[in-house]
Write a protein that holds these residues in place. Structure first.
Motif, short mmCIF file in Angstrom:
data_model
loop_
_atom_site.label_atom_id
_atom_site.label_comp_id
_atom_site.label_asym_id
_atom_site.label_seq_id
_atom_site.Cartn_x
_atom_site.Cartn_y
_atom_site.Cartn_z
N ALA A 193 -2.90 2.04 -4.02
CA ALA A 193 -2.58 3.42 -3.90
C ALA A 193 -3.97 4.23 -3.29
N VAL A 194 -3.41 4.92 -2.17
CA VAL A 194 -4.37 5.67 -1.31
C VAL A 194 -3.98 6.91 -1.52
N THR A 211 0.66 -1.20 0.09
CA THR A 211 -0.06 0.29 -0.18
C THR A 211 1.04 1.27 -0.02
N VAL A 212 0.56 2.21 -0.73
CA VAL A 212 1.28 3.65 -0.79
C VAL A 212 0.16 4.67 -0.65
N TYR A 246 0.05 13.68 -6.04
CA TYR A 246 0.36 12.54 -6.90
C TYR A 246 -0.87 11.93 -7.41
N SER A 247 -2.02 12.76 -7.45
CA SER A 247 -3.34 12.06 -7.91
C SER A 247 -3.37 11.94 -9.47
N ASN A 248 -3.52 10.68 -9.73
CA ASN A 248 -3.40 10.44 -11.31
C ASN A 248 -4.09 9.05 -11.61
N HIS A 294 -1.94 6.37 -13.14
CA HIS A 294 -1.00 5.78 -12.12
C HIS A 294 -1.90 4.91 -11.17
N GLY A 295 -2.85 5.28 -10.75
CA GLY A 295 -3.58 4.40 -9.67
C GLY A 295 -3.90 3.08 -10.42
#
Length: 101
Positions: free
Chosen positions: A64-65, A41-42, A48-50, A53-54
């Motif tokens: 991804a959180v 978990t990252v 970083y919201s993309n 990439h999620g």
């Protein structure tokens, strides 16, 4: 990236890009490899919201959180007008329009 169990930094990188939108997946993969984990978990901030990439993280068994960026429609119902906003906006049924004065 930090190992949650022991708190050491396990991955880092420098970039000259203006934001971190393209950094979520590469950093998550680098961190996962450093701690030799099958899944992980990252947690990252809004920068970083993309969505792309999620999805890549999900393919690589990385959860991804990441907080979503605040958009004008989300902000309209919850916060006052920010600096640089000319007109307050109200969100109604998925649409945004100038508030009546």
């Amino acid at each position: 990236m930090i190992d949650a169990g022991h708190k050491p930094i396990v991955a880092f990188d420098l970039t000259n890009e203006g934001n971190d939108l393209q950094q979520l997946h590469p950093m998550a993969v680098q961190g996962k490899a450093a701690v030799v984990a099958g899944a992980g978990t990252v947690v990252a901030d809004t920068g970083y919201s993309n969505g792309e990439h999620g999805a890549l993280c999900k393919q690589d068994k990385i959860t991804a959180v990441v907080s979503r960026p605040e958009t004008s429609i989300r902000r309209a119902a919850n916060t006052p007008v920010g600096i640089g906003s000319a007109t307050p906006v109200r969100a109604r049924a998925g649409t945004a329009r100038p508030a009546r004065r």
